[in-house]
Design an enzyme around this catalytic site. Structure first.
Site, PDB file in Angstrom:
ATOM      1  N   GLY A 171      22.182  -8.181  -9.622  1.00 21.33           N
ATOM      2  CA  GLY A 171      21.060  -7.935 -10.517  1.00 21.33           C
ATOM      3  C   GLY A 171      19.873  -8.797 -10.122  1.00 21.33           C
ATOM      4  CB  SER A 172      16.811  -9.623 -11.933  1.00 22.98           C
ATOM      5  OG  SER A 172      17.374 -10.150 -13.108  1.00 22.98           O
ATOM      6  CD  GLU A 213      13.559  -6.795  -6.497  1.00 24.04           C
ATOM      7  OE1 GLU A 213      13.687  -7.457  -7.544  1.00 24.04           O
ATOM      8  OE2 GLU A 213      14.530  -6.400  -5.829  1.00 24.04           O
ATOM      9  CD  GLU A 270      25.367  -9.566  -2.661  1.00 29.79           C
ATOM     10  OE1 GLU A 270      24.197  -9.464  -2.252  1.00 29.79           O
ATOM     11  OE2 GLU A 270      26.310  -9.890  -1.923  1.00 29.79           O
ATOM     12  CG  LEU A 271      20.831 -13.193  -7.237  1.00 31.92           C
ATOM     13  CD1 LEU A 271      20.384 -14.634  -7.437  1.00 31.92           C
ATOM     14  CD2 LEU A 271      21.372 -12.629  -8.543  1.00 31.92           C
ATOM     15  CB  CYS A 311      18.496  -5.250  -3.880  1.00 30.48           C
ATOM     16  SG  CYS A 311      19.946  -4.648  -3.009  1.00 30.48           S
ATOM     17  CD1 TRP A 328      18.948  -1.219 -14.263  1.00 31.40           C
ATOM     18  CD2 TRP A 328      18.293   0.287 -12.746  1.00 31.40           C
ATOM     19  NE1 TRP A 328      17.711  -1.604 -13.792  1.00 31.40           N
ATOM     20  CE2 TRP A 328      17.275  -0.694 -12.863  1.00 31.40           C
ATOM     21  CE3 TRP A 328      18.094   1.346 -11.852  1.00 31.40           C
ATOM     22  CZ2 TRP A 328      16.099  -0.662 -12.121  1.00 31.40           C
ATOM     23  CZ3 TRP A 328      16.922   1.378 -11.107  1.00 31.40           C
ATOM     24  CH2 TRP A 328      15.939   0.388 -11.252  1.00 31.40           C
ATOM     25  CG  ASN A 329      19.828  -0.880  -7.932  1.00 34.70           C
ATOM     26  OD1 ASN A 329      20.937  -1.293  -8.265  1.00 34.70           O
ATOM     27  ND2 ASN A 329      19.099  -1.471  -7.016  1.00 34.70           N
ATOM     28  N   PRO A 334      28.854  -2.961 -17.182  1.00 32.26           N
ATOM     29  CG  PRO A 334      29.009  -0.711 -17.840  1.00 32.26           C
ATOM     30  CD  PRO A 334      29.603  -2.077 -18.102  1.00 32.26           C
TER      31      PRO A 334
HETATM   32  P1  NAP Z   1      19.197  -7.234 -14.354  1.00 29.61           P
HETATM   33  O1  NAP Z   1      18.225  -6.994 -15.416  1.00 29.61           O
HETATM   34  O2  NAP Z   1      19.347  -8.610 -13.830  1.00 29.61           O
HETATM   35  O3  NAP Z   1      20.585  -6.687 -14.898  1.00 29.61           O
HETATM   36  C1  NAP Z   1      21.753  -6.696 -14.105  1.00 29.61           C
HETATM   37  C2  NAP Z   1      22.961  -6.721 -14.990  1.00 29.61           C
HETATM   38  O4  NAP Z   1      22.973  -7.957 -15.703  1.00 29.61           O
HETATM   39  C3  NAP Z   1      22.991  -5.631 -16.060  1.00 29.61           C
HETATM   40  O5  NAP Z   1      24.319  -5.236 -16.271  1.00 29.61           O
HETATM   41  C4  NAP Z   1      22.459  -6.342 -17.278  1.00 29.61           C
HETATM   42  O6  NAP Z   1      22.894  -5.775 -18.468  1.00 29.61           O
HETATM   43  C5  NAP Z   1      23.075  -7.709 -17.090  1.00 29.61           C
HETATM   44  N1  NAP Z   1      22.402  -8.782 -17.821  1.00 29.61           N
HETATM   45  C6  NAP Z   1      21.110  -8.886 -18.185  1.00 29.61           C
HETATM   46  N2  NAP Z   1      20.900 -10.052 -18.840  1.00 29.61           N
HETATM   47  C7  NAP Z   1      22.096 -10.685 -18.901  1.00 29.61           C
HETATM   48  C8  NAP Z   1      22.547 -11.918 -19.452  1.00 29.61           C
HETATM   49  N3  NAP Z   1      21.722 -12.745 -20.086  1.00 29.61           N
HETATM   50  N4  NAP Z   1      23.849 -12.245 -19.317  1.00 29.61           N
HETATM   51  C9  NAP Z   1      24.705 -11.427 -18.679  1.00 29.61           C
HETATM   52  N5  NAP Z   1      24.339 -10.249 -18.141  1.00 29.61           N
HETATM   53  C10 NAP Z   1      23.052  -9.887 -18.246  1.00 29.61           C
HETATM   54  O7  NAP Z   1      18.918  -6.313 -13.076  1.00 29.61           O
HETATM   55  P2  NAP Z   1      18.705  -4.742 -13.030  1.00 29.61           P
HETATM   56  O8  NAP Z   1      17.342  -4.452 -13.544  1.00 29.61           O
HETATM   57  O9  NAP Z   1      19.864  -4.022 -13.644  1.00 29.61           O
HETATM   58  O10 NAP Z   1      18.800  -4.466 -11.469  1.00 29.61           O
HETATM   59  C11 NAP Z   1      17.733  -4.607 -10.622  1.00 29.61           C
HETATM   60  C12 NAP Z   1      17.813  -5.920  -9.878  1.00 29.61           C
HETATM   61  O11 NAP Z   1      19.052  -6.004  -9.193  1.00 29.61           O
HETATM   62  C13 NAP Z   1      16.750  -6.050  -8.809  1.00 29.61           C
HETATM   63  O12 NAP Z   1      16.210  -7.340  -8.810  1.00 29.61           O
HETATM   64  C14 NAP Z   1      17.523  -5.793  -7.518  1.00 29.61           C
HETATM   65  O13 NAP Z   1      16.928  -6.370  -6.383  1.00 29.61           O
HETATM   66  C15 NAP Z   1      18.838  -6.393  -7.847  1.00 29.61           C
HETATM   67  N6  NAP Z   1      19.890  -5.842  -6.991  1.00 29.61           N
HETATM   68  C16 NAP Z   1      20.438  -6.641  -6.029  1.00 29.61           C
HETATM   69  C17 NAP Z   1      21.406  -6.136  -5.175  1.00 29.61           C
HETATM   70  C18 NAP Z   1      22.001  -6.998  -4.113  1.00 29.61           C
HETATM   71  O14 NAP Z   1      23.035  -6.595  -3.559  1.00 29.61           O
HETATM   72  N7  NAP Z   1      21.452  -8.155  -3.799  1.00 29.61           N
HETATM   73  C19 NAP Z   1      21.839  -4.806  -5.318  1.00 29.61           C
HETATM   74  C20 NAP Z   1      21.262  -4.016  -6.306  1.00 29.61           C
HETATM   75  C21 NAP Z   1      20.296  -4.556  -7.147  1.00 29.61           C
HETATM   76  P3  NAP Z   1      21.963  -4.861 -19.391  1.00 29.61           P
HETATM   77  O15 NAP Z   1      21.302  -3.889 -18.490  1.00 29.61           O
HETATM   78  O16 NAP Z   1      22.934  -4.235 -20.300  1.00 29.61           O
HETATM   79  O17 NAP Z   1      21.013  -5.788 -20.081  1.00 29.61           O
END
Ligand code: NAP
Length: 473
Positions: free
Chosen positions: A224-225, A377, A246-247, A280, A147-148, A172
């Site tokens: 994501g995370s 984080e 990309e975590l 991130c 979402w960020n 998304p």
């Molecule tokens: P997240 O909770 O891991 O969610 C990311 C995506 O994964 C969302 O679309 C989420 O869907 C989905 N998701 C969650 N659980 C899942 C599962 N069991 N199976 C498949 N998909 C699943 O992360 P976030 O809170 O959205 O984003 C923040 C994190 O992203 C931070 O840790 C940040 O550092 C990281 N990030 C990394 C980068 C990079 O380039 N390295 C860039 C931006 C952000 P729902 O929301 O619908 O549950």
């Protein structure tokens, strides 16, 4: 506009249950989106699988033309996209506009890169053989985004995937589906054939399971995370799914005695408070060398005191809300833990009066490695500062984490900067630069911050298969 799923060129999902999308600045429901699941994910994968044969057979020049048109359409809809993003995500409108351009740039850059997917001819060891390396699109790509950065994290995947000749299914984040749906609508306007780009909103668990286990999906690209990334790796094992991850990050920002103080304060402020500290690569731990420790804090505090917190739709706002209440709770927990363990709040350290999801830009001094904020984080507008004496000491502190996404060094001394950076286990480093991301540069993490790189010429490789062909003549 009604926000729906897009599968095989059709907007669908009206009859499904709906999930609300909230405005994090006001708590109001903006709209609702369909709660897709396993069935819709399978339909989207089937559509992308079916469309792959024709799309992968188009020439690079045909794909480049469409991508360029798409990029222009994104820019043409800058205002609408930015307002949508600010409403569902919270970042200030000026930042949202910046992200729209950044997102469009990924599509444009890869429209050009499509024409540069070269194979190789290898010198032969046998007069009757010719050895070649061919590059082929990997197949159906599933993209899961956070979402960020609801626009840029999506186009950073779509751009290279489509340029390579892959078809795409998108999921998304439930917090920010609207920007992604709008981007798919613009892709439809650009004229991508049916089934080439599909989007499913809804249950991440069900949709993710289809993406990771269906053999027709050849590649999953996830931002994501780290926690969810690890789950996806486990789920993808049975089909040996190719993964880009990309975590999470936990970026150290190192300010040496010979830094230009003004440059360092500007760099740290930009990195730490952009997107309310929800990036991130944003600095999570700030290490300042002893001779300039007090002076740095003084100048930094003056700058941070001027940041304005509020609804990102209002003019002059620097720091918007956090994405949700859980985000605020985590920030609170980190600050309270740090204070309990001996840190002092210099600026902020609490929510403003109109509570909601807002948190005041905060500086904490005298942090130490036992504090949660120095180990995890935070994803919020809090800058914890720790003093250090030597380069050896700070390199050890910086690397003492499972994360390895971004790090920052501020010094005017080339030898010091080079020596520190050579020892840092981080995929992206900003040297006197608080905002190092660029579409033409490889972005990604070492250690538990991920696998693969996005952006730059490296970013398209993950969407290509390498086929070695030995020709007997
Ligand atoms: P997240 O909770 O891991 O969610 C990311 C995506 O994964 C969302 O679309 C989420 O869907 C989905 N998701 C969650 N659980 C899942 C599962 N069991 N199976 C498949 N998909 C699943 O992360 P976030 O809170 O959205 O984003 C923040 C994190 O992203 C931070 O840790 C940040 O550092 C990281 N990030 C990394 C980068 C990079 O380039 N390295 C860039 C931006 C952000 P729902 O929301 O619908 O549950």
């Amino acid at each position: 506009m009604e926000y729906l799923l897009h599968i095989n060129g059709k907007w669908t999902g009206e009859a499904l249950d709906k999930n609300p999308v909230l405005n994090p600045a006001t708590g109001e429901i903006i709209t609702k989106v369909p709660k897709g699941g396993r069935i819709e994910a399978l339909q989207a994968v089937e559509a992308a699988h079916h469309a792959f044969e024709e799309w992968s057979g188009t020439t690079a020049y045909e794909r480049a033309k469409l991508l360029k048109k798409y990029s222009n359409l994104i820019i043409d809809h800058e205002q609408e996209l930015a307002e949508l993003m600010t409403t569902e995500m919270g970042k200030p409108l000026s930042e949202a506009k910046g992200e729209v351009h950044y997102a469009a740039n990924y599509i444009e850059w890869y429209s050009e890169q499509a024409k540069r997917i070269y194979g190789e001819t290898i010198p032969t060891h046998d007069k009757n053989k010719r050895l070649q390396v061919w590059k082929k699109p990997i197949g159906v790509v599933a993209a899961i985004t956070p979402w960020n950065f609801p626009a840029a994290m999506l186009t950073r995947k779509m751009g290279p995937a489509l340029a390579a000749g892959c078809t795409v299914v998108i999921k998304p984040s439930k917090e920010t589906p609207l920007t992604a749906i709008k981007l798919v609508e613009l892709a439809e306007m650009a004229g991508f054939p049916n089934g080439v780009i599909n989007i499913v909103t809804g249950s991440s668990k069900e949709i993710g399971e289809v993406f990771l286990t269906d053999p027709r999906v050849k590649k999953v690209t996830f931002t994501g995370s780290t926690e969810v990334g690890k789950t996806l790796m486990r789920q993808g094992a049975d089909t040996v799914k190719k993964l880009s991850l990309e975590l999470g990050g936990h970026a150290p920002m190192i300010i040496l005695n010979d830094a230009d103080l003004q440059k360092a304060v500007e760099g740290v402020t930009a990195s730490k408070f952009r997107n309310s500290g929800q990036t991130c690569i944003c600095g999570n731990r700030i290490y300042v060398q002893s001779a300039i420790y007090d002076q740095f804090i003084e100048v930094f505090a003056d700058t941070v005191n001027q940041l304005r917190v509020g609804n990102g739709m209002e003019t002059g706002i620097d720091v918007g809300p956090l994405i949700n209440h859980a985000g605020v709770e985590k920030v609170n927990e980190h600050v309270l833990d740090a204070v309990k363990k001996g840190a002092t709040v210099v600026v902020g350290g609490e929510q403003p009066e109109e509570k909601g999801n807002f948190y005041k830009p905060t500086i904490i001094k005298d942090a130490n490695p036992d504090m949660l904020i120095m180990r995890e984080e935070t994803f919020g507008p809090v800058a914890p500062i720790q003093k250090f004496e030597t380069i050896e000491e700070v390199v050890k502190l910086a690397n003492d984490t499972p994360f390895g996404l971004a790090a920052y060094v501020f010094t005017e001394n080339v030898s010091h900067g080079t020596r520190v950076i050579e020892k840092l286990d981080y995929g992206v480093v900003g040297w006197n630069d608080g905002t190092p991301s660029a579409v033409q540069a490889p972005f990604g993490g070492m250690k538990e911050s991920g696998l693969g790189r996005e952006g730059g010429h490296q970013g398209i490789e993950d969407f290509l298969e390498t086929q070695y062909v030995s020709i007997g003549i």
